[in-house]
Design an enzyme around this catalytic site. Structure first.
Site: not given
Ligand code: TNX
Length: 489
Positions: A300
């Site tokens: 992300e």
């Molecule tokens: C996505 S899963 C994220 C996290 C959040 C999560 C909540 C991932 C690699 N990154 O930053 O906590 O969703 O479900």
């Protein structure tokens, strides 16, 4: 008297089970345990288990009816976790080529015994189990950044997960809201971003000192659990930038964040200070971590331009190797050219991913954690008071009834290192909350990682998990009494 357990009433279901009702074993009044010399430690754990369950003294003696045998070559090959358990009228034998195998045999035996002290006769079902895992990596993840959990809580969680033969615990140690591991030379990371007011809604401050981390790693290792520490970058770094404004583009201070937004923070790819920081962190973390893996995040990074992401990852991924570790990263990192030993971890919900498929074709191993099946922070159903639902609702059958080798085109059985069930903690406030979201779903993921694919089926798992309920209750572990399961009382 409780019904005699069946030899295969175990989670995860063993690879091969041959019951023999003529071989049922009645635990005698004078129990004793025999062990080969190098199996002392497991023999003592068995003595403790039998004392607890029978309430009687248990001795160590030659010719004992419980036998713990370390035999064959422990070459640390793929079968290092294999074990046998034989029960006949005269004896109960745990057999393996490694202490890890014996430890796993003990977890199986524990489920065939009553959970609590029993004064009546205890009978173990006769027959033979020959067991070994499908995948080497069977993991779960705790998010300490959004809400910190104390060492004692993490240790109790380790005790809960080893019963299902989970062998890796991934700790998400840093994120926008908090930095949870002391790093020598960078004290403000934890002084500032581990302190009061950190965590989602400011609830969940705290951090692990280097000593506490080492102690936790050792505790996990004594239960054959490898700690996989994660420092998330180049995104998810607001807490680091609050502590050290020199890590922002313009060097200006940024404020702490306690909301659950993602994707707004980034390390700066064209600033040398970034790499001094990252290399210090990776070197110190590698020195503190005996396990083979360092997780470098990579998810992300919405505010890192793609070219900056590539530049950053190309410099940072090899640093793990420089300090003797193998890098794991969330699968977004597969968009760049990876060093040969890097392991992408697939976490999304889409039915295909070009980057991961390309990495698998290039010989990389992959960890499978699709959010719509394995995320323990998704709500079970629309009544679940905790958790999120961006990947949909994930009931117990949904978490069980899928196969990691079918999940992504181009990523089959041979490409898989294993499976992991992550648990993000934005909505969690206690270890009881963690347990409620993890159980029973983590038992489902554990079985997917361990049991041969052709042996698994939902009705069988459903019955065995229903029978496990009273064990969780006796252990003081909170679990979700999902209406999908007929829970034993
Ligand atoms: C996505 S899963 C994220 C996290 C959040 C999560 C909540 C991932 C690699 N990154 O930053 O906590 O969703 O479900």
């Amino acid at each position: 008297m409780p019904a005699l357990r069946q030899l295969g009433d175990v989670i995860p279901l063993p690879a091969a089970v041959r019951p023999d009702s003529a071989g049922n074993f009645r635990i005698p009044a004078d129990v004793s345990v025999t062990a080969t010399p190098a199996a002392e430690d497991i023999a003592e754990q068995l003595v403790e288990l039998l004392r607890r369950v029978t309430g009687r003294p248990v001795s160590r003696a030659d010719g004992g009816s419980f036998r713990v045998l370390l035999e064959g070559s422990d070459d640390n090959g793929p079968l290092t976790e294999a074990y046998g358990l034989e029960i006949d009228r005269e004896s109960v034998t745990l057999r393996a080529a490694s202490n890890q195998g014996l430890f796993l045999a003990l977890q199986t035996l524990r489920q065939l015994l009553p959970e609590e002290r029993t004064t009546g006769e205890i009978i173990l079902p006769g027959g033979r189990i020959d067991d070994q895992p499908r995948f080497a990596y069977r993991g779960t993840m705790l998010d300490l950044a959004r809400h910190f959990f104390a060492p004692a809580e993490i240790r109790s969680y380790i005790d809960s997960i080893v019963q299902f033969k989970i062998n890796h615990l991934h700790l998400h140690l840093t994120d926008d809201q908090g930095w949870r591991l002391e790093i020598p030379g960078w004290p403000r990371l934890t002084e500032v971003s581990g302190g009061a007011g950190t965590g989602v809604d400011g609830a969940g401050p705290g951090f692990l000192t280097a000593w506490e981390y080492a102690d936790l790693v050792e505790y996990a290792a004594s239960r054959y659990v490898t700690i996989v520490p994660e420092i998330d970058m180049p995104g998810h770094v607001n807490a680091a930038q609050v502590a050290y404004p020199e890590l922002t583009r313009d060097g200006n201070p940024v404020g702490p964040r306690t909301d659950a937004e993602v994707g707004y923070s980034s390390l700066v790819a064209d600033k040398e200070r970034t790499y001094e920081f990252v290399e210090d962190v990776i070197r110190e973390l590698a020195a503190m971590t005996p396990g083979p893996y360092l997780h470098i995040g990579g998810d992300e990074a919405f505010s890192t331009p793609p070219e900056d992401y590539r530049v950053f990852m190309s410099r940072v991924l090899p640093m793990a190797g420089k300090y003797g570790k193998q890098p794991i990263g969330w699968h977004e990192m597969a968009a760049v050219d990876l060093p040969p030993n890097a392991i992408p971890q697939y976490w999304r919900i889409e039915p295909a991913d070009d980057g991961v498929a390309r990495a698998a074709a290039d010989g990389h191993q992959v960890i499978m954690s699709p959010a719509d099946r394995s995320y323990l922070d998704m709500k079970y159903d629309d009544q679940t008071p905790l958790g999120l639902d961006w990947a949909g609702l994930v009931g117990v059958e949904r978490s069980y009834d899928w196969d990691p080798a079918d999940r992504l085109p181009g990523v089959g059985e041979e490409a898989l290192l294993g499976v992991e069930a992550p648990l993000w903690s934005e909505t969690l406030r206690s270890i009881a909350d963690v347990q409620f979201m993890a159980f029973p779903r983590l038992a489902a993921i554990a079985e997917i990682g361990w049991t041969p694919r052709e042996r698994r089926n939902w009705p069988s798992f459903r019955a065995r998990v229903g029978a496990f309920g009273p064990r969780w209750t006796a252990q003081g572990v909170t679990f979700h009494r999902s209406p999908e399961i007929d829970w034993a009382e």
